[in-house]
Every structure is written in C-alpha cells, then in structure tokens.
Design a protein around this motif. Sequence first.
Motif, PDB file in Angstrom:
ATOM      1  N   GLU A  69     -85.522  76.559  94.166  1.00 28.28           N
ATOM      2  CA  GLU A  69     -85.381  78.004  94.340  1.00 28.28           C
ATOM      3  C   GLU A  69     -86.697  78.622  94.802  1.00 28.28           C
ATOM      4  O   GLU A  69     -87.770  78.313  94.276  1.00 28.28           O
ATOM      5  CB  GLU A  69     -84.936  78.650  93.025  1.00 28.28           C
ATOM      6  N   GLY A  70     -86.638  79.453  95.822  1.00 29.98           N
ATOM      7  CA  GLY A  70     -87.830  80.070  96.390  1.00 29.98           C
ATOM      8  C   GLY A  70     -88.410  79.290  97.544  1.00 29.98           C
ATOM      9  O   GLY A  70     -89.218  79.808  98.309  1.00 29.98           O
ATOM     10  N   TYR A  71     -88.028  78.014  97.680  1.00 24.22           N
ATOM     11  CA  TYR A  71     -88.497  77.180  98.781  1.00 24.22           C
ATOM     12  C   TYR A  71     -87.314  76.743  99.661  1.00 24.22           C
ATOM     13  O   TYR A  71     -87.266  77.053 100.840  1.00 24.22           O
ATOM     14  CB  TYR A  71     -89.240  75.951  98.257  1.00 24.22           C
ATOM     15  N   THR A  72     -86.392  75.982  99.069  1.00 20.82           N
ATOM     16  CA  THR A  72     -85.220  75.533  99.835  1.00 20.82           C
ATOM     17  C   THR A  72     -83.963  76.141  99.209  1.00 20.82           C
ATOM     18  O   THR A  72     -83.530  77.205  99.609  1.00 20.82           O
ATOM     19  CB  THR A  72     -85.141  74.003  99.868  1.00 20.82           C
ATOM     20  N   ARG A  73     -83.399  75.462  98.195  1.00 18.15           N
ATOM     21  CA  ARG A  73     -82.235  75.979  97.484  1.00 18.15           C
ATOM     22  C   ARG A  73     -82.263  75.395  96.084  1.00 18.15           C
ATOM     23  O   ARG A  73     -82.755  74.287  95.880  1.00 18.15           O
ATOM     24  CB  ARG A  73     -80.947  75.585  98.230  1.00 18.15           C
ATOM     25  N   LYS A  74     -81.739  76.118  95.105  1.00 15.75           N
ATOM     26  CA  LYS A  74     -81.905  75.705  93.708  1.00 15.75           C
ATOM     27  C   LYS A  74     -81.283  74.345  93.401  1.00 15.75           C
ATOM     28  O   LYS A  74     -81.706  73.654  92.469  1.00 15.75           O
ATOM     29  CB  LYS A  74     -81.347  76.774  92.767  1.00 15.75           C
ATOM     30  N   ASP A  75     -80.266  73.947  94.184  1.00 18.00           N
ATOM     31  CA  ASP A  75     -79.598  72.674  93.909  1.00 18.00           C
ATOM     32  C   ASP A  75     -80.232  71.503  94.653  1.00 18.00           C
ATOM     33  O   ASP A  75     -79.740  70.370  94.549  1.00 18.00           O
ATOM     34  CB  ASP A  75     -78.117  72.767  94.294  1.00 18.00           C
ATOM     35  N   HIS A  76     -81.333  71.725  95.384  1.00 21.40           N
ATOM     36  CA  HIS A  76     -81.905  70.675  96.238  1.00 21.40           C
ATOM     37  C   HIS A  76     -82.315  69.445  95.420  1.00 21.40           C
ATOM     38  O   HIS A  76     -81.903  68.319  95.727  1.00 21.40           O
ATOM     39  CB  HIS A  76     -83.106  71.234  97.013  1.00 21.40           C
ATOM     40  N   SER A  77     -83.112  69.636  94.390  1.00 19.02           N
ATOM     41  CA  SER A  77     -83.643  68.495  93.635  1.00 19.02           C
ATOM     42  C   SER A  77     -82.535  67.684  92.959  1.00 19.02           C
ATOM     43  O   SER A  77     -82.495  66.451  93.104  1.00 19.02           O
ATOM     44  CB  SER A  77     -84.662  68.986  92.604  1.00 19.02           C
ATOM     45  N   PRO A  78     -81.590  68.311  92.218  1.00 21.79           N
ATOM     46  CA  PRO A  78     -80.530  67.493  91.610  1.00 21.79           C
ATOM     47  C   PRO A  78     -79.625  66.804  92.633  1.00 21.79           C
ATOM     48  O   PRO A  78     -79.187  65.663  92.406  1.00 21.79           O
ATOM     49  CB  PRO A  78     -79.737  68.504  90.751  1.00 21.79           C
ATOM     50  N   VAL A  79     -79.351  67.458  93.769  1.00 23.07           N
ATOM     51  CA  VAL A  79     -78.519  66.820  94.802  1.00 23.07           C
ATOM     52  C   VAL A  79     -79.235  65.592  95.367  1.00 23.07           C
ATOM     53  O   VAL A  79     -78.629  64.533  95.559  1.00 23.07           O
ATOM     54  CB  VAL A  79     -78.175  67.829  95.928  1.00 23.07           C
ATOM     55  N   ALA A  80     -80.543  65.726  95.638  1.00 26.29           N
ATOM     56  CA  ALA A  80     -81.315  64.590  96.153  1.00 26.29           C
ATOM     57  C   ALA A  80     -81.299  63.438  95.158  1.00 26.29           C
ATOM     58  O   ALA A  80     -81.088  62.269  95.533  1.00 26.29           O
ATOM     59  CB  ALA A  80     -82.751  65.022  96.447  1.00 26.29           C
ATOM     60  N   ASN A  81     -81.498  63.742  93.863  1.00 25.39           N
ATOM     61  CA  ASN A  81     -81.478  62.697  92.836  1.00 25.39           C
ATOM     62  C   ASN A  81     -80.116  62.008  92.772  1.00 25.39           C
ATOM     63  O   ASN A  81     -80.029  60.784  92.642  1.00 25.39           O
ATOM     64  CB  ASN A  81     -81.805  63.293  91.464  1.00 25.39           C
ATOM     65  N   GLN A  82     -79.049  62.811  92.890  1.00 26.73           N
ATOM     66  CA  GLN A  82     -77.704  62.240  92.805  1.00 26.73           C
ATOM     67  C   GLN A  82     -77.388  61.377  94.019  1.00 26.73           C
ATOM     68  O   GLN A  82     -76.766  60.309  93.900  1.00 26.73           O
ATOM     69  CB  GLN A  82     -76.669  63.354  92.661  1.00 26.73           C
ATOM     70  N   GLU A  99     -79.547  74.273 104.580  1.00 19.72           N
ATOM     71  CA  GLU A  99     -78.252  74.624 103.974  1.00 19.72           C
ATOM     72  C   GLU A  99     -77.159  73.665 104.471  1.00 19.72           C
ATOM     73  O   GLU A  99     -76.336  73.193 103.680  1.00 19.72           O
ATOM     74  CB  GLU A  99     -77.876  76.073 104.305  1.00 19.72           C
ATOM     75  N   GLU A 100     -77.153  73.389 105.776  1.00 23.15           N
ATOM     76  CA  GLU A 100     -76.157  72.451 106.325  1.00 23.15           C
ATOM     77  C   GLU A 100     -76.336  71.067 105.714  1.00 23.15           C
ATOM     78  O   GLU A 100     -75.358  70.386 105.388  1.00 23.15           O
ATOM     79  CB  GLU A 100     -76.305  72.367 107.848  1.00 23.15           C
ATOM     80  N   THR A 101     -77.584  70.649 105.546  1.00 21.06           N
ATOM     81  CA  THR A 101     -77.866  69.329 104.976  1.00 21.06           C
ATOM     82  C   THR A 101     -77.380  69.224 103.540  1.00 21.06           C
ATOM     83  O   THR A 101     -76.719  68.251 103.162  1.00 21.06           O
ATOM     84  CB  THR A 101     -79.380  69.052 105.057  1.00 21.06           C
ATOM     85  N   LEU A 102     -77.696  70.229 102.708  1.00 26.54           N
ATOM     86  CA  LEU A 102     -77.292  70.180 101.298  1.00 26.54           C
ATOM     87  C   LEU A 102     -75.775  70.312 101.151  1.00 26.54           C
ATOM     88  O   LEU A 102     -75.170  69.656 100.294  1.00 26.54           O
ATOM     89  CB  LEU A 102     -78.020  71.272 100.505  1.00 26.54           C
ATOM     90  N   ASP A 103     -75.151  71.143 101.984  1.00 34.45           N
ATOM     91  CA  ASP A 103     -73.689  71.265 101.944  1.00 34.45           C
ATOM     92  C   ASP A 103     -73.025  69.939 102.315  1.00 34.45           C
ATOM     93  O   ASP A 103     -72.015  69.547 101.720  1.00 34.45           O
ATOM     94  CB  ASP A 103     -73.218  72.366 102.889  1.00 34.45           C
ATOM     95  N   LEU A 104     -73.602  69.246 103.305  1.00 39.49           N
ATOM     96  CA  LEU A 104     -73.080  67.934 103.684  1.00 39.49           C
ATOM     97  C   LEU A 104     -73.237  66.944 102.532  1.00 39.49           C
ATOM     98  O   LEU A 104     -72.351  66.120 102.265  1.00 39.49           O
ATOM     99  CB  LEU A 104     -73.788  67.427 104.938  1.00 39.49           C
TER     100      LEU A 104
END
Length: 469
Positions: free
Chosen positions: A360-373, A426-431
């Motif tokens: 949050e404040g840089y990319t999107r709040k779900d970025h780190s958990p999505v990357a880990n998953q 956003e497109e990357t995380l949604d994918l």
Amino acid sequence: MSLKFVGLKEINGPLVVLDNLPDNISFDEMVELSLEDGTTRSGRIVQIEGNRAIIQVFEGTRGISLTNTTTRLLGHPMELPLSKELLGRIFSGAGNPIDGLGDVYAEKYEDINGKPINPVSRVYPRNYIKTGISSIDALMTLIRGQKLPIFSGSGMQHNKLAVQIVRQSQIAEQKGQKFGVVFAAMGVTNDVADYFRRSFEQSGVLQKVVMFLNLSNDPVIERILTPRCALTAAEYLAFEHDMHILVILTDMTSYAEALREFSSSKGEIPGRKGYPGYLYSDLASLYERAGMIKGHGGSVTQIPILTMPNDDITHPIPDLTGYITEGQIVLDRDLDQKGIYPPIAVLPSLSRLMKDGIGEGYTRKDHSPVANQLFASYAKVQDARALASVIGEEELSAQDKLYLKFGREFEDRFINQGFDENRTIEETLDLGWELLSILPKEELDRLDAALLEHFYKKHEEKKRFRGEE
C-alpha cells in the motif's frame, strides 16, 4: 606541469614499462604516447614499482617502438566530460563520441573511478521501478537504488530483455520526477550493437538514454573502462541533476574475461578458473556505485547482465555477483526452448529489497501476499511434475492435476508475454489472482481471509460467468 620521456623499457601485450620516473607519479595517472608516425595513443599507469611504472595502453601496443616513442604523463586520472548533453548520445567504451554529433560541451570532468559513497549518507532504497514485465514487477520487484543482476546463458534472449526493460521502464508515477537510462554494452558484435541502437531509435527512447558501446573488435583493455564511464555518467545525472537513472551493464562476463586477460599480462597469480584474486573487490567497486544519497533527489539503479559459462550458477562471476548484489533474475534454458519469453526461472530468482518498496502506497496492498502465494504454489507445481514423471499424470490426485494446470497457465500467461506487451502492476496482480483462482481456496495458505473474500471471490465469479466451472 606534464612530464615527457623518450623510449620504453619493455612491451608486453597491452602493457609497456617505463623506467627512471620521478617520485610524484601516481597510480591510475593518464599518459599519452606519441608514435613515430605522428599518431597518439592513451594509457594509464596500472602498477608502480619504485621508479618503474607499468602502463596499460588502451588502443593496444601494435606498432609501438621501444626507442622512438615519447610518453607524456598528464598528471591526472582518466576523466569523463559531463553535461546534460550526454542524454541521447552514443559513445565508445572509453567515452569518445561515435554518433557523429561531435564532442560533448563539458560542464565538468570527473574521475571515472568515482567517489565512494559514505555508508552513513546512503538512503534505504524504496519505491519501485516499473518494467512492464509481470514476472519482474510482481515477483522480483526492482527497487529504486537497488542492484539486481540478470543471470543468463549463452544464446539466450537477455539482449532482447534488456531492450524491453529500457523501452518500458519508468519510475512509479510522481510529479516532477525525471527518469533516464545509461546503457553500457561490453564485447558485443557489430550486429548486436546495431540492434541496440536501432531498437532505441525506433521506439523513441534514445533521447533519455546514454549509450556506451564496446565492440568485440575494440581493444580488450577498453572493456575495463566501459562500466566505469557509464557509472560516472549515471552518478552525474543522478546526484547533480536529480534524475532517477537505471544503469544496464551487458555483458559482465566479457568484462571479467578482459580483467582476467589484463591480470595475466601483468603476471599476477590467478585465482579460481584463472580470474584474478581481486575479482570480488573489483566487481564490488562497480556494483556498490548504485544507491541513493541524503540531500540528493536522484538515484542510481543497476541491472548488470551476465552470461553464465556452461549455465553454471556456481561459476566465479555469477557466484561473486550474487554475494554483492541484492538478489538476481535467473533465465531458464528449458523455458527458452519452450518458446516462453522472457524465460525467467521464478524459483531461483529473488529481489531482497522488494518487501520495502511494494504494498500500500507503492504498488497495491495485496502485492506481497500474492507474490508469496504465487511462489509457494509454483513450488508445488514442481513437486507435482516430479511425481508425474514417475507414476504418470493419469495417476495423480485431483489436487495435483490442478497444480499441473496452474503451472501450465502460469508459464503460458504470466511469465510469457509479448516483447511489446507493457503490463501495469494492476494488470499483473489481477492476472495473478485469476491464476490462483484455479486452485481451491483452502490451498491458498499465504493469503488472509479478507483478501480471499475480496479478490478470490471476484475472480471465482468471473470464471463462473465464463462457464469455466
């Protein structure tokens, strides 16, 4: 006052020896050699033994006479002329213009060896640089001020990837921020150099790029200067003009081999695989020139690219680079042979600084958990593939078959993307969420309930609407 000396004591490969010098000569001091035919060559003092100096001649020693060569000591180290005019220009590996636009009108000259950054004045790298490449932006995010190398192999598509990063890279949107790229190629062939030049011109990004090109038929000694000239230009633009500069150095293996040849000609004792014992400290003197400094608005971010001999990640060059830098992006030959571009091997790749520049404040709040998953799920794909190779895919459990499906989709849709495809974060995380929705919710143990409720449910509904379930 410059000093002149007539005659040389010895010539050995790219080195010449000068005797009976005064005490005030200095290491790395530049010299000018005047030959019998009236031409001049440049060199620098690389070793001092009492009143004897060993001089490295950049253009090589062919045609130099022991008796009739005049050597002039210039009294200063090698310096690069610097100004904002560097942007959009193309230089040789030694910093001489080769684009036909004349010399740079210099605002100042700086020693190419740079000045060490006081560790106390370093600013911790934060905020990411968008490359538009999903696997990098999501899983091994490039942070401003970081040094993140690409480990490739001979014949793989690292040059194409370098061009795509230059074309698409930009800093996270902030008003008034200036971004530029310093691109240095070492030991490349003429056709590769033309490919880089043509690609930047056609895509319209050349005006924000400074190029240094050292060709394979250029003097090997010039290769040692190329990254230093590039980093000097980057530091000037970053710390005096407050620009965010991305430095791409390709290929560091050519640089290390030039260093090995130079060390051998000096008669130094070789280390691992013939490379000099100081290879680690020499590479560190380049890589550590990345970073951010208090009181300056700019930054220097590095992406060194190196080809691993025989795809061996334990070879001294990638091995030592991995110790110095903050992570690595590894290219995989199997993915490359499958036609996947960019062929980034997700599991051995990482960015050690991404945790502090995403969210949050840089990319999107779900970025780190999505990357880990995505990392965790793709690791299970490898286990399922290993099991399938033993007992056959038909004998796998339903859950393992879902992992195989996830693995195929992940490689074909997430890692694989077109050369001209520039995805937003956003497109990357949604994918990423769309691919994770292939797996049952109970398998996604790196994601908390609130994120699953919001994102997983949304993509599950999309699947149902498309009739995929």
